[in-house]
Design a protein around this motif. Structure first.
Motif, mmCIF file in Angstrom:
data_model
loop_
_atom_site.group_PDB
_atom_site.id
_atom_site.type_symbol
_atom_site.label_atom_id
_atom_site.label_comp_id
_atom_site.label_asym_id
_atom_site.label_seq_id
_atom_site.Cartn_x
_atom_site.Cartn_y
_atom_site.Cartn_z
ATOM 1 N N ALA A 52 6.926 9.393 -1.545
ATOM 2 C CA ALA A 52 6.155 8.469 -0.736
ATOM 3 C C ALA A 52 4.909 7.973 -1.460
ATOM 4 C CB ALA A 52 5.777 9.125 0.582
ATOM 5 N N VAL A 53 5.122 7.171 -2.493
ATOM 6 C CA VAL A 53 3.996 6.516 -3.164
ATOM 7 C C VAL A 53 4.361 5.048 -3.309
ATOM 8 C CG1 VAL A 53 2.905 8.408 -4.411
ATOM 9 C CG2 VAL A 53 4.970 7.363 -5.326
ATOM 10 N N TYR A 54 3.349 4.206 -3.514
ATOM 11 C CA TYR A 54 3.602 2.776 -3.598
ATOM 12 C C TYR A 54 4.041 2.381 -5.003
ATOM 13 C CZ TYR A 54 1.607 2.547 1.004
ATOM 14 O OH TYR A 54 1.383 2.735 2.333
ATOM 15 N N PRO A 55 5.272 1.904 -5.153
ATOM 16 C CA PRO A 55 5.777 1.569 -6.485
ATOM 17 C C PRO A 55 5.051 0.388 -7.119
ATOM 18 C CG PRO A 55 7.374 0.954 -4.778
ATOM 19 C CD PRO A 55 6.276 1.698 -4.101
ATOM 20 N N ASP A 56 4.457 -0.473 -6.302
ATOM 21 C CA ASP A 56 3.795 -1.649 -6.868
ATOM 22 C C ASP A 56 2.315 -1.397 -7.174
ATOM 23 O OD1 ASP A 56 3.337 -1.365 -4.200
ATOM 24 O OD2 ASP A 56 3.625 -3.463 -3.668
ATOM 25 N N LEU A 57 1.906 -0.125 -7.104
ATOM 26 C CA LEU A 57 0.536 0.229 -7.492
ATOM 27 C C LEU A 57 0.606 1.209 -8.664
ATOM 28 C CD1 LEU A 57 -1.272 0.937 -4.087
ATOM 29 C CD2 LEU A 57 -1.171 -1.198 -5.354
ATOM 30 N N THR A 58 -0.500 1.333 -9.406
ATOM 31 C CA THR A 58 -0.539 2.309 -10.495
ATOM 32 C C THR A 58 -0.778 3.701 -9.899
ATOM 33 O OG1 THR A 58 -2.914 2.119 -10.755
ATOM 34 C CG2 THR A 58 -1.562 0.602 -12.040
ATOM 35 N N GLU B 22 -4.277 3.802 -8.682
ATOM 36 C CA GLU B 22 -4.498 3.065 -7.427
ATOM 37 C C GLU B 22 -3.917 3.805 -6.226
ATOM 38 O OE1 GLU B 22 -4.597 -1.489 -9.241
ATOM 39 O OE2 GLU B 22 -2.711 -0.580 -8.614
ATOM 40 N N GLU C 269 -6.346 6.541 -5.501
ATOM 41 C CA GLU C 269 -7.573 5.971 -4.944
ATOM 42 C C GLU C 269 -7.384 5.582 -3.477
ATOM 43 O OE1 GLU C 269 -8.902 2.284 -6.645
ATOM 44 O OE2 GLU C 269 -10.982 2.995 -6.662
ATOM 45 N N LEU C 270 -6.215 5.008 -3.171
ATOM 46 C CA LEU C 270 -5.935 4.610 -1.789
ATOM 47 C C LEU C 270 -6.070 5.814 -0.854
ATOM 48 C CD1 LEU C 270 -4.771 2.871 0.569
ATOM 49 C CD2 LEU C 270 -2.503 3.504 -0.264
ATOM 50 N N PHE C 271 -5.408 6.917 -1.236
ATOM 51 C CA PHE C 271 -5.451 8.067 -0.323
ATOM 52 C C PHE C 271 -6.831 8.715 -0.294
ATOM 53 C CE2 PHE C 271 -0.947 7.282 -0.767
ATOM 54 C CZ PHE C 271 -0.607 7.227 0.572
ATOM 55 N N LEU D 276 2.319 1.377 -13.591
ATOM 56 C CA LEU D 276 2.843 1.166 -12.246
ATOM 57 C C LEU D 276 3.833 2.277 -11.921
ATOM 58 C CD1 LEU D 276 3.573 -2.670 -12.005
ATOM 59 C CD2 LEU D 276 1.711 -1.368 -10.993
ATOM 60 N N SER E 131 3.164 11.771 -6.204
ATOM 61 C CA SER E 131 3.118 12.005 -4.766
ATOM 62 C C SER E 131 2.332 13.282 -4.455
ATOM 63 C CB SER E 131 4.550 12.098 -4.234
ATOM 64 O OG SER E 131 4.559 12.434 -2.875
ATOM 65 N N CYS F 291 -1.366 12.698 -4.819
ATOM 66 C CA CYS F 291 -1.922 11.945 -3.683
ATOM 67 C C CYS F 291 -2.180 12.876 -2.498
ATOM 68 C CB CYS F 291 -0.972 10.827 -3.267
ATOM 69 S SG CYS F 291 -0.909 9.476 -4.436
#
Lengths: 259, 387
Positions: free
Chosen positions: A103-109, A112, A115-117, A148, A161, A164
């Motif tokens: 569960a991580v965003y593939p379109d972010l590094t 990033e 940092e989001l979490f 990415l 993951s 995060c």
């Protein structure tokens, strides 16, 4: 069966709300369209333990964890996480959750994503920078920090993951299969880090289907068909089953449950 | 509502786009392409229709209405006159040959002036003055009616020529009744001015809806939504973060369209550009909420893509983007009033062409605000429900 009922009798309602008890579960049930995923689950996890939930696919491990983190509503019974009945919002800040899927965003590094979490958990800038450095070491992805996620291998995504999940330094961790797809060498590193977390007083609840790993847990809960069929220190469980490994022990308790 | 978390979620969406150059390119160039193509296609008139004229009109050159009409037609671009057959050469065979060309679709139309056409026209005119009634001078136009737009463009052009020729000094026939349009709004407005607001609304709709439905199918599919929901971020914060990011994208797109329309097609905005863009923003929020809600019904991207034509086509056809609402049949008209794009486009046109202010477009504003609010609430509820 005595392990299952350990510590259950004689509790009062007030004790359920003890904020220092990571997990307390009573007659917890979850049904999906008539299919029983978790069936009268009873368990208590003490603070500062490395607790491993083991069992075959479909035994209810993931469903139980999803109820603990408030993603699913129990169909019956109750579960208290850090003293709050689930689903609740009071303790989200103190809990870390790593879903089974990557569960991580593939379109972010990687950076990033972390940092989001960190932002979602209101981690301060300095804390974030310090922990990010540390966690990148643990997951061994320092050099790929600005890559990415979509360009990483499956194992690397999985490690991202985990990072995060740990970025806000939670005191209670629910890790759903944290070591799946992670190569053996790095897995050793992971377990060292889990030990490290434990040493810092964190409680780690994880699921795994690698029985050899589960031996490293303080307490193992064996799940089958939505129920806890045995619980205890790996050594004790093996002794009780008169088995040389956890896998055989699991088979032993499985048969007992059937009988 | 924690602004830091809302911002974090909005940033995540924008950053994701930033890394995806092709999508950014799509987001900028799609509206650019839309307005350019539509601008040139619809901005231009129907032109260069291949026509052949056969005249049997035997009136002397200089007094022949047929040749006057023929030469007037040649002054405009609507028709491209391939061949004119004069009365001295015209036979039934030439008509037949030309007609065959129309049937073979080599020609779009054939105009045939009968013998005595000018004479008939004069007789009709005198008869009118005497109070008697005779048949008017008439000519036949054989048109390939495959495209009704071409038929009406050609007939309009013919009518223009007839009127011009009749009032010209050589005939000096003044028409008894003339309608003079006095434009209340839209003085100097071209089709592109009518069109630009529609394209702005349409582009904002396509993009916000598409981005949100695909993003949410991903959020669910890759379990990142579970992670967000297990974090301190509330459902409302997640929805707000999305709204902020994709609303902004929709807004930037409208800006691209607006600037292109101004620079390339010289459209003029009569009212406040800020008001126009605010309406787009609110509309974009509503559409992205709809995408959000429908994403719950789609199990994968393929199913999500299936929603796009279902949502887009009724809006494209019934919201007055290309055809006025008045042209929508009565049976379908109520549907038009259920489509938010109808209000967005109507509001935008009123502001951009009529120069109306907030007080005049309050109805459209209220409808769009209610739409956005309801969609946001539904999205939030949809996220809460899964627990």
């Amino acid at each position: 069966m005595s392990e299952r009922t350990r510590g259950r009798t004689g509790r009062t309602v007030g004790e359920n709300e003890d904020r220092s008890v990571p997990v307390l579960v009573r007659k917890l049930r979850k049904e999906f369209d008539g299919l029983i995923a978790v069936d009268d689950l009873e368990m208590m996890i003490s603070p500062g333990l490395l607790y491993g939930l083991i069992g075959p696919n479909g035994s209810g491990k993931t469903t139980a964890i999803k109820m603990f983190v408030g993603l699913l509503r129990p169909s019956g019974g109750e579960a208290y996480v850090l003293g709050e009945k689930v689903p609740g919002r009071e303790n989200v800040q103190r809990v870390g959750y790593m879903p089974q899927e990557t569960a991580v965003y593939p379109d972010l590094t990687i950076h990033e994503n972390m940092e989001l979490f960190a932002e979602l958990y209101s981690v301060s800038r300095e804390d974030f920078e310090r922990r990010e450095k540390l966690l990148l070491d643990v997951i061994d992805l320092k050099a790929r920090k600005d890559s990415l996620v979509s360009q990483l291998s499956g194992g690397m995504k999985h490690r991202t993951s985990l990072a995060c999940t740990l970025i806000h330094d939670p005191e209670l961790l629910f890790l759903d299969e944290p070591t799946v797809g992670v190569d053996p060498e790095l897995r050793v590193g992971f377990w060292e880090y889990f030990g490290n977390l434990k040493a810092r007083g964190k409680t780690v609840v994880l699921t795994t289907h690698y029985m050899d790993e589960a031996v490293r847990c303080d307490v193992v809960g064996m799940m089958r068909a939505g129920r806890l069929i045995a619980e205890g220190a790996p050594k004790d469980l093996m002794a009780r089953a008169n088995a040389s490994d956890l896998e055989s022990a699991f088979m032993f308790f499985s048969r007992g449950d059937n009988a | 509502m924690n602004p830091r978390r809302i911002l974090a979620i909005a940033m995540k969406n924008l950053r994701g786009l930033k890394h995806d150059r092709r999508t950014v390119g799509f987001l900028v160039f799609m509206p650019l392409l839309l307005i350019t193509i539509f601008g040139y296609t619809f901005g231009g008139d129907v032109e260069n229709l291949d026509v052949e004229i056969v005249s049997f009109d035997d009136a002397p050159e200089g007094t022949s209405i047929a040749s006057a009409i023929t030469s007037d037609l040649a002054t405009r671009d609507t028709m491209s006159i391939v061949r004119v057959t004069s009365p001295s050469e015209a036979t039934d065979g030439t008509v037949q040959a030309a007609l065959d060309k129309v049937r073979d679709a080599d020609l779009l139309a054939l105009i045939v002036f009968e013998q005595g056409f000018t004479e008939d026209a004069y007789e009709a005119l005198f008869a009118l003055r005497n109070g008697t009634l005779v048949m008017p001078g008439s000519f036949r136009v054989y048109i390939d009616g495959t495209n009704p737009n071409i038929v009406s463009a050609m007939m309009n052009d013919l009518q223009t020529s007839i009127q011009k020729v009749l009032v010209s000094p050589s005939f000096a026939i003044v028409l008894p009744i003339v309608a003079t349009p006095e434009l209340v709004y839209g003085e100097g407005a071209e089709f592109i001015d009518f069109f630009a607001p529609g394209v702005m609304g349409l582009a904002a709709m396509m993009v916000t809806f598409m981005l949100s439905i695909i993003s949410f199918v991903h959020e669910r599919g890759q379990s990142t939504l579970d992670r967000l929901l297990a974090s301190p971020a509330t459902e409302g914060e997640i929805v707000s973060g999305y709204v902020l990011a994709f609303g902004l994208v929709g807004l930037i797109q409208s800006l691209v369209i607006l600037i292109t329309a101004i620079l390339l097609f010289g459209i003029e905005i009569q009212g406040s550009a800020v008001l126009a863009l605010s309406m787009i923003f609110v509309f974009g929020i509503g559409m992205q909420g709809l995408g959000f809600v429908l994403s719950a019904l789609a199990r994968n991207e393929f199913q999500a893509v299936q929603f796009m034509p279902i949502v887009l086509f009724p809006s494209i056809l019934l919201s007055g983007v290309f055809w006025p609402l008045e042209a929508v049949p009565d049976v379908l008209r109520p549907a038009s009033y259920f489509l938010p794009l109808t209000y967005a486009v109507e509001g935008l046109r009123s502001v951009m062409i009529r120069g109306w202010g907030v007080g005049d477009v309050w109805l459209q504003l209220v409808v769009l605000l209610v739409f956005a609010a309801v969609m946001m609430l539904l999205s939030t509820y949809g996220l809460k429900k899964r627990r």
